[in-house]
Write a protein that holds these residues in place. Structure first.
Motif, PDB file in Angstrom:
ATOM      1  N   VAL A 204       3.299   9.842 135.475  1.00  0.00           N
ATOM      2  CA  VAL A 204       2.736   9.106 134.773  1.00  0.00           C
ATOM      3  C   VAL A 204       3.580   7.690 134.264  1.00  0.00           C
ATOM      4  O   VAL A 204       4.831   7.718 134.330  1.00  0.00           O
ATOM      5  N   VAL A 205       2.884   6.829 134.504  1.00  0.00           N
ATOM      6  CA  VAL A 205       3.451   5.405 134.612  1.00  0.00           C
ATOM      7  C   VAL A 205       3.209   4.977 132.839  1.00  0.00           C
ATOM      8  O   VAL A 205       2.047   4.680 132.660  1.00  0.00           O
ATOM      9  N   LEU A 206       4.297   4.647 132.209  1.00  0.00           N
ATOM     10  CA  LEU A 206       4.015   4.164 130.783  1.00  0.00           C
ATOM     11  C   LEU A 206       4.391   2.686 131.151  1.00  0.00           C
ATOM     12  O   LEU A 206       5.507   1.999 131.531  1.00  0.00           O
ATOM     13  N   LEU A 207       3.416   1.795 130.483  1.00  0.00           N
ATOM     14  CA  LEU A 207       3.300   0.357 130.812  1.00  0.00           C
ATOM     15  C   LEU A 207       3.599  -0.290 129.370  1.00  0.00           C
ATOM     16  O   LEU A 207       2.756  -0.148 128.669  1.00  0.00           O
ATOM     17  N   GLY A 208       4.658  -1.245 129.326  1.00  0.00           N
ATOM     18  CA  GLY A 208       4.973  -1.911 128.264  1.00  0.00           C
ATOM     19  C   GLY A 208       5.060  -3.489 128.650  1.00  0.00           C
ATOM     20  O   GLY A 208       5.675  -3.834 129.777  1.00  0.00           O
ATOM     21  N   ARG A 209       4.231  -4.239 127.489  1.00  0.00           N
ATOM     22  CA  ARG A 209       4.225  -5.425 127.806  1.00  0.00           C
ATOM     23  C   ARG A 209       5.811  -6.116 127.672  1.00  0.00           C
ATOM     24  O   ARG A 209       5.802  -7.385 128.116  1.00  0.00           O
ATOM     25  N   ARG A 210       6.426  -5.476 126.754  1.00  0.00           N
ATOM     26  CA  ARG A 210       7.526  -5.981 126.312  1.00  0.00           C
ATOM     27  C   ARG A 210       8.713  -5.436 127.021  1.00  0.00           C
ATOM     28  O   ARG A 210       8.306  -4.593 127.709  1.00  0.00           O
ATOM     29  N   GLY A 211      10.024  -5.468 126.430  1.00  0.00           N
ATOM     30  CA  GLY A 211      10.983  -4.728 127.007  1.00  0.00           C
ATOM     31  C   GLY A 211      11.417  -3.780 126.241  1.00  0.00           C
ATOM     32  O   GLY A 211      10.777  -3.135 125.219  1.00  0.00           O
ATOM     33  N   PRO A 212      12.514  -2.954 126.950  1.00  0.00           N
ATOM     34  CA  PRO A 212      13.110  -1.557 126.136  1.00  0.00           C
ATOM     35  C   PRO A 212      13.391  -1.798 124.720  1.00  0.00           C
ATOM     36  O   PRO A 212      13.202  -0.773 123.931  1.00  0.00           O
ATOM     37  N   ALA A 213      13.795  -2.901 124.474  1.00  0.00           N
ATOM     38  CA  ALA A 213      14.631  -3.078 123.077  1.00  0.00           C
ATOM     39  C   ALA A 213      13.281  -3.257 122.276  1.00  0.00           C
ATOM     40  O   ALA A 213      13.579  -2.860 120.886  1.00  0.00           O
ATOM     41  N   GLN A 214      11.820  -3.657 122.453  1.00  0.00           N
ATOM     42  CA  GLN A 214      10.874  -3.590 121.908  1.00  0.00           C
ATOM     43  C   GLN A 214      10.075  -2.353 121.844  1.00  0.00           C
ATOM     44  O   GLN A 214       8.987  -2.394 121.163  1.00  0.00           O
ATOM     45  N   ALA A 215      10.318  -1.428 122.580  1.00  0.00           N
ATOM     46  CA  ALA A 215       9.513  -0.256 122.730  1.00  0.00           C
ATOM     47  C   ALA A 215       9.521   0.378 121.201  1.00  0.00           C
ATOM     48  O   ALA A 215      10.396   0.492 120.406  1.00  0.00           O
ATOM     49  N   ALA A 216       8.090   0.630 120.913  1.00  0.00           N
ATOM     50  CA  ALA A 216       7.923   0.996 119.562  1.00  0.00           C
ATOM     51  C   ALA A 216       7.862   2.672 119.325  1.00  0.00           C
ATOM     52  O   ALA A 216       7.863   3.156 118.292  1.00  0.00           O
ATOM     53  N   PHE A 217       8.093   3.281 120.630  1.00  0.00           N
ATOM     54  CA  PHE A 217       8.276   4.978 120.201  1.00  0.00           C
ATOM     55  C   PHE A 217       9.548   5.167 119.693  1.00  0.00           C
ATOM     56  O   PHE A 217      10.584   4.271 119.641  1.00  0.00           O
ATOM     57  N   SER A 218       9.687   6.296 119.068  1.00  0.00           N
ATOM     58  CA  SER A 218      10.921   7.067 118.200  1.00  0.00           C
ATOM     59  C   SER A 218      11.652   7.581 119.435  1.00  0.00           C
ATOM     60  O   SER A 218      11.090   7.908 120.395  1.00  0.00           O
ATOM     61  N   PRO A 219      12.845   7.295 119.482  1.00  0.00           N
ATOM     62  CA  PRO A 219      13.809   7.783 120.142  1.00  0.00           C
ATOM     63  C   PRO A 219      13.763   9.180 120.600  1.00  0.00           C
ATOM     64  O   PRO A 219      14.021   9.776 121.859  1.00  0.00           O
ATOM     65  N   LYS A 220      13.540  10.043 119.586  1.00  0.00           N
ATOM     66  CA  LYS A 220      13.463  11.376 119.877  1.00  0.00           C
ATOM     67  C   LYS A 220      12.090  11.752 120.666  1.00  0.00           C
ATOM     68  O   LYS A 220      12.122  12.718 121.423  1.00  0.00           O
ATOM     69  N   GLU A 221      11.282  10.926 120.753  1.00  0.00           N
ATOM     70  CA  GLU A 221      10.035  11.077 121.416  1.00  0.00           C
ATOM     71  C   GLU A 221      10.188  11.061 122.898  1.00  0.00           C
ATOM     72  O   GLU A 221       9.824  11.876 123.816  1.00  0.00           O
TER      73      GLU A 221
ATOM     74  N   VAL B 173      17.407   1.531 123.601  1.00  0.00           N
ATOM     75  CA  VAL B 173      17.893   0.888 124.790  1.00  0.00           C
ATOM     76  C   VAL B 173      18.890   1.890 125.590  1.00  0.00           C
ATOM     77  O   VAL B 173      18.952   1.748 126.898  1.00  0.00           O
ATOM     78  N   LYS B 174      19.827   2.346 124.833  1.00  0.00           N
ATOM     79  CA  LYS B 174      20.997   3.292 125.186  1.00  0.00           C
ATOM     80  C   LYS B 174      20.118   4.323 126.272  1.00  0.00           C
ATOM     81  O   LYS B 174      20.850   4.262 127.378  1.00  0.00           O
ATOM     82  N   PHE B 175      19.234   5.209 125.821  1.00  0.00           N
ATOM     83  CA  PHE B 175      18.626   6.120 126.422  1.00  0.00           C
ATOM     84  C   PHE B 175      18.140   5.511 127.819  1.00  0.00           C
ATOM     85  O   PHE B 175      18.290   5.959 128.867  1.00  0.00           O
ATOM     86  N   LEU B 176      17.355   4.616 127.629  1.00  0.00           N
ATOM     87  CA  LEU B 176      16.557   3.880 128.687  1.00  0.00           C
ATOM     88  C   LEU B 176      17.511   3.327 129.778  1.00  0.00           C
ATOM     89  O   LEU B 176      17.352   3.477 130.928  1.00  0.00           O
ATOM     90  N   GLN B 177      18.540   2.766 129.192  1.00  0.00           N
ATOM     91  CA  GLN B 177      19.751   2.066 130.442  1.00  0.00           C
ATOM     92  C   GLN B 177      20.540   3.538 131.057  1.00  0.00           C
ATOM     93  O   GLN B 177      20.822   3.296 132.341  1.00  0.00           O
ATOM     94  N   GLU B 178      20.528   4.441 130.382  1.00  0.00           N
ATOM     95  CA  GLU B 178      21.178   5.728 130.938  1.00  0.00           C
ATOM     96  C   GLU B 178      20.360   6.022 132.236  1.00  0.00           C
ATOM     97  O   GLU B 178      20.811   6.559 132.969  1.00  0.00           O
TER      98      GLU B 178
END
Lengths: 466, 113
Positions: free
Chosen positions: A195-212, A253-258
């Motif tokens: 599954v590819v999740l496509l975001g128009r903006r960057g990881p800092a602007q992701a609207a999902f909750s970290p725990k999700e 951002v921390k999670f995505l960069q890890e």
């Protein structure tokens, strides 16, 4: 069904999701005797808690215990299977109540609006979510999961994450939830591996909750992959993150960069988070989706300094068998109720309904929840929203700025019209039956997925009651 | 173990809390109606309270609670979600004192028909 107190403050709420229940709660806590009738076009209550919240998030669905408690107030009634605009008109409600609150949410999904979005294989996340949750409107849909290996989910909110997680989850685990049986059967045949999740903006602007997002990484056999180049922050986002960002953005951002640093670990399924890419068009062959042509974005500050995506002249083709548009919900107008098409909401001033956007206040009419402020926030956000609307209702009630009901009771009107309304006691019997059936089948709840099947069961349980 | 006193600023009633209980559980069980829109599962911030005394005896807030509090109104260092703040041990002076933000105070009038 008990009779309402004729002296009481009588309020109709159109809808029975979170904002409707929080409206009822705030009215019951207002200090004045209020009778509150909730209307829903479906035979069952709770709106998106029942049909939106994912089946593997039962802890969130447990919020219905709060609503059960509200429904226990002697002034509360539920009229399910009643469609406003068909069974009752808004004018009928105006003849029966002092005030009317619209709390019917935003029922449809925002379309992608790019060339090719009518290809086979392109779907709305809203409908898919309704489908796996057994929403009667969406039970008949079908998704070709058994011929698909790669799905693209467009969007970076919690709905996008829900869709991705349901596609990647172990069906044996989903089987224990209250997922619709037709969806479970299709998911068992699914060959989706990525599954590819496509975001128009960057990881800092992701609207999902970290725990999700973290929850997907914890699924057995699923890798979460992030391209290192896309995980790196632009100077604008980096400055914002260091200064004003909410904690959740920092955690994302921390999670995505890890994840970007870790790379793949060879698990059999993958969630690939891609950023700064927007679908420009969808490519097909013989009417069937083949790929998403995505355009590279970069972030640039707008007038007030907010990073906004700006398209660059650079494209990338992502092969895809399925696309789900998870870019937001959109309101659907209700007959007899003003509508603001641009925002997809009921035009209102802090909750008082206006006759048109920027127009005059309509006496006795209010809005709460998503149809008041648009489809944003979590379930609890609607509590504060409903309280704010009820504050205005209290002021108007005290000032006598009310409708002048001429009829005593809407229940009589429904009976006279032969409307098969579902009451709260009906729902309680159905609820108990759904839980018992679920237990028998080894899952938390069994949800028949058509309105007819629901009504049939309601009638049987009503006839069999002691 | 005996129960600790749960003192609520501006409310004269005598509430108590047992070890292992959250502030929300203790409050609801004793008729102190704290709003908790999500049902007490750390999915909103409606049950935001300020722990004025004895906070060190409560379980440390987790990441999810801190994220929720981050988006709540008028948050301070003493802010907690009542649904997550679980009493771990008896406070030395036997008291946990909380304040409920004004917009979350609802006079307990339910059923007042």
């Amino acid at each position: 069904m008990q009779q309402p107190d004729p002296r009481a403050w009588r309020v109709a709420v159109v809808g029975s999701g979170p904002s409707a229940f929080y409206t009822a709660e705030a009215l019951f806590k207002s200090g004045q005797a209020a009778s509150v009738d909730l209307y829903d076009r479906l035979p069952v209550p709770f709106g998106l808690v029942c049909f939106g919240v994912a089946p593997d998030h039962q802890n969130i669905k447990a919020v219905t215990r709060v609503y059960d408690r509200i429904a226990g107030n002697p002034g509360f009634r539920f009229f399910g299977n009643v469609t406003i605009g068909r069974d009752l008109q808004v004018a009928d409600l105006q003849a029966c109540y002092h005030q009317i609150v619209f709390a019917f949410g935003c029922e449809s999904g925002q379309p992608l609006g790019v060339p090719g979005d009518d290809l086979r294989g392109v779907h709305s996340a809203t409908e898919f979510v309704g489908w796996y949750n057994g929403h009667p409107d969406h039970a008949q849909r079908s998704y070709d999961l058994q011929h698909a290996t790669r799905a693209v989910v467009v969007g970076n909110g919690n709905v996008a994450i829900d869709v991705a997680r349901i596609l990647l989850a172990d069906p044996d685990e989903l089987a224990k939830t209250d997922i619709a049986e037709h969806a479970l059967a299709a998911l068992r045949e699914s060959r989706v591996r990525e599954v590819v999740l496509l975001g128009r903006r960057g990881p800092a602007q992701a609207a999902f909750s970290p725990k999700e997002i973290e929850e997907i990484a914890a699924l057995p056999g699923v890798d979460v992959l992030v391209e290192p180049a896309e995980a790196a922050l632009d100077p604008l986002s980096a400055a914002w993150l260091a200064k004003d960002a909410p904690r959740s953005a920092q955690r994302n951002v921390k999670f995505l960069q890890e994840r970007a640093a870790a790379g793949p670990t060879g698990r059999s399924k993958r969630l690939r988070c891609r950023f700064l890419l927007a679908p420009a068009s969808l490519c097909g062959e013989a009417g069937r989706l083949r790929a998403v042509r995505a355009q590279r974005m970069e972030l640039a500050a707008d007038a007030d300094g907010t990073p906004r995506p700006k398209p660059r002249d650079q494209f990338e083709e992502l092969p895809a068998d399925l696309v789900f548009a998870a870019i937001g919900y959109r309101g659907v107008p209700l007959p007899g109720v003003p509508f603001e098409p641009k925002k997809g909401i009921v035009p209102n001033q802090d909750g008082r309904v206006l006759d048109r956007p920027g127009g005059a206040v309509l006496r006795g009419l209010y809005a709460a929840g998503w149809c008041k402020r648009g489809p944003t926030g979590l379930i609890g956000t609607n509590s504060a929203c409903a309280k704010a609307t009820v504050e205005l209702m209290k002021q108007d009630h005290a000032a006598g700025a009310l409708l002048a009901p001429v009829r005593a009771d809407a229940a009589e009107l429904l009976r006279a019209r032969g409307v098969d309304a579902v009451g709260w006691a009906d729902w309680q019997r159905l609820d108990a039956w759904q839980l018992a059936e679920g237990q028998r089948l080894g899952k938390v709840r069994h949800k028949p997925a058509s309105a007819d099947a629901l009504l049939r069961t309601i009638h049987e349980l009503r006839a069999a009651r002691p | 173990m005996t129960r600790a006193r749960l003192s609520v600023r501006g409310d004269d009633r005598a509430f108590t809390i047992a070890a292992g209980e959250t502030i929300l559980q203790a409050a609801m069980a004793q008729g102190l109606d704290l709003d908790h829109a999500c049902g007490g599962v750390c999915a909103c911030s409606t049950c935001h309270v300020k722990v004025l005394r004895g906070g060190e005896n409560l379980a440390e807030p987790g990441e999810d609670e801190l994220d929720q509090l981050d988006e709540a109104r008028d948050v301070g260092l003493e802010s907690r979600l009542a649904c997550q703040a679980r009493l771990l041990r008896m406070p030395a002076d036997g008291t946990i004192e909380i304040a409920v933000p004004s917009w979350n105070v609802n006079a307990v009038r339910e059923g007042g028909h």
